[in-house]
Design a protein around this motif. Structure first.
Motif: not given
Length: 439
Positions: A137, A140, A185, A188-189, A192
């Motif tokens: 993460e 990314d 953000v 989907e992130r 997570r």
């Protein structure tokens, strides 16, 4: 979390804590704190939660102190996460001296009540799977975070905290840095992140409170509530003792952004409640039927019939509150009452009619202004056939609880299956467990 360490939720935390809780507190001062201000913030945090905050603050500091991380990496991460509002170097302290002060002050506060207290050995989380997930993460978002913070090496430093010090603290420092610099953000992130927080044992607020999430639009067709929702959920809030607040207060709390689960778009509950309310308001149901439904579903917790409140007027007030919430939470949302699917109507009707002969001797509020159960179920039938089978089924489930109707395991399984076809969350029917009787 490890087996020897309870989750932070089990320890009673509801928000950020430890070193990241301290950085949040320093950032929230709205000014550059001097050393005395910073130490006061440490002391205030350490005194919370019967000393448990001091334990976590001290352990976080020691996780960094005992790591092989270079001082310049730790210093860079600290400055980034605290938004450069407090630099220990400005007060003659290098970063490890500052961390020792934190650890010592935390220990000192704990010894006020436990004079023999000795800080436990640090328990760094270095699980390979956790580390890999957190580092992925960070990588990314490395370019975006580095640009926002003005520190191109920040992501590399955070990765080193995760892999060489502690994945738990590293993840919290990463999330706190995203909040500090308002990094956007995606949903989907964000989901997570919530999954990682759950695995680490954090309260969800460690992630969602202050994070700049790019939310999808409010969509009432999206069934993402874990528990009950809409009008049936609101009615349940009025059952029992709530009289220290006004009826409007209860609606505001039920529809407010705080009513949405952390993974739902803000305003979702208000929109669903508004849609339920408008469906009934614009329906052909009589006002008497609407009044009966409300009084029954709320278990006469708010007896609008006794108070002389017209059922449709009460719905209009609910709708007004929802619209107020949505103006702030989801200003682009426009409520549209669309045609409803009716393919499950017969199955819901069958469930309602199956119960009707079993409740002929029951009533809502049997000791004061009783409403016969048969009258209530007749009103529920009207919702199923003339308004919305989904709303009718939710009100039916609510009425079963109010009337304490005994259910067989087979009935419960059918309701659970039907709820699944409507898209209800996994705990929607949980309270009905208490009604199931073994044969």
């Amino acid at each position: 979390m490890t087996e020897s360490h309870p989750t932070y939720v089990e320890l009673g935390y509801g928000e950020d804590f430890g070193l990241t809780g301290l950085t949040e507190r320093l950032c929230s001062l709205g000014r550059r704190p001097d050393l005395a201000d910073a130490l006061d913030a440490v002391a205030c945090l350490a005194d919370q939660s019967d000393g448990e905050e001091a334990v976590e603050l001290g352990e976080d500091a020691r996780r960094l102190l005992e790591s092989p991380l270079p001082d310049e990496v730790v210093h860079m991460v600290w400055l980034a996460v605290v938004g450069r509002c407090f630099d220990p170097a400005d007060h003659g302290l290098d970063i490890r001296a500052w961390l020792r002060r934190l650890s010592e002050l935390a220990t000192e506060r704990l010894r006020r009540n436990r004079k023999s207290y000795v800080p436990p050995p640090v328990r760094p989380v270095r699980d390979e799977e956790f580390c890999h997930a957190v580092v992925a993460e960070i990588r990314d978002l490395a370019p975006t975070l580095g640009l926002a913070a003005g520190l191109p090496d920040l992501a590399t430093g955070l990765q080193q905290v995760v892999t060489r010090a502690d994945a738990d603290l590293g993840f919290r420092l990463f999330v706190r840095s995203l909040k500090t610099y308002s990094v956007r953000v995606g949903k989907e992130r964000y989901d997570r992140f919530l999954g990682l927080a759950e695995r680490f044992g954090y309260p969800a607020a460690v992630v969602y409170d202050g994070l700049n999430v790019v939310w999808p639009p409010v969509d009432t067709a999206r069934r993402d509530a874990t528990w009950d929702f809409g009008l049936s959920r609101l009615a349940a809030r009025f059952a029992g003792a709530w009289h220290s607040r006004t009826a409007r207060d209860i609606v505001q709390k039920a529809a407010g952004v705080g009513a949405d689960a952390p993974d739902r778009t803000p305003g979702s509950e208000a929109a669903v409640l508004l849609e339920d309310t408008l469906r009934l308001l614009e329906s052909v149901l009589s006002t008497d039927a609407i009044t009966t439904l409300w009084v029954a579903a709320s278990d006469r917790g708010f007896g609008i019939d006794h108070l002389g409140i017209d059922g449709r007027d009460w719905l209009r007030e609910i709708a007004e509150v929802c619209e107020e919430v949505l103006r702030d939470a989801a200003p682009t949302y426009t409520a549209v009452v669309l045609p409803v699917p009716t393919d499950l109507a017969e199955e819901v009707l069958s469930a309602v009619r199956e119960v009707a002969p079993l409740v002929t001797d029951k009533a809502v509020s049997p000791t004061w202004k009783p409403i016969p159960a048969t009258t209530v179920l007749a009103a529920v039938e009207q919702v199923v056939t003339r308004v919305d089978p989904d709303l009718g089924f939710r009100l039916f489930l609510r009425v079963l609880l109010v009337l304490s109707v005994p259910l067989t395991e087979e009935q419960y399984s059918r309701y659970e299956f039907l709820g699944g076809r409507f898209g209800y969350g996994e705990y929607h029917l949980l309270e009905l467990d208490q009604l199931v009787r073994s044969v």
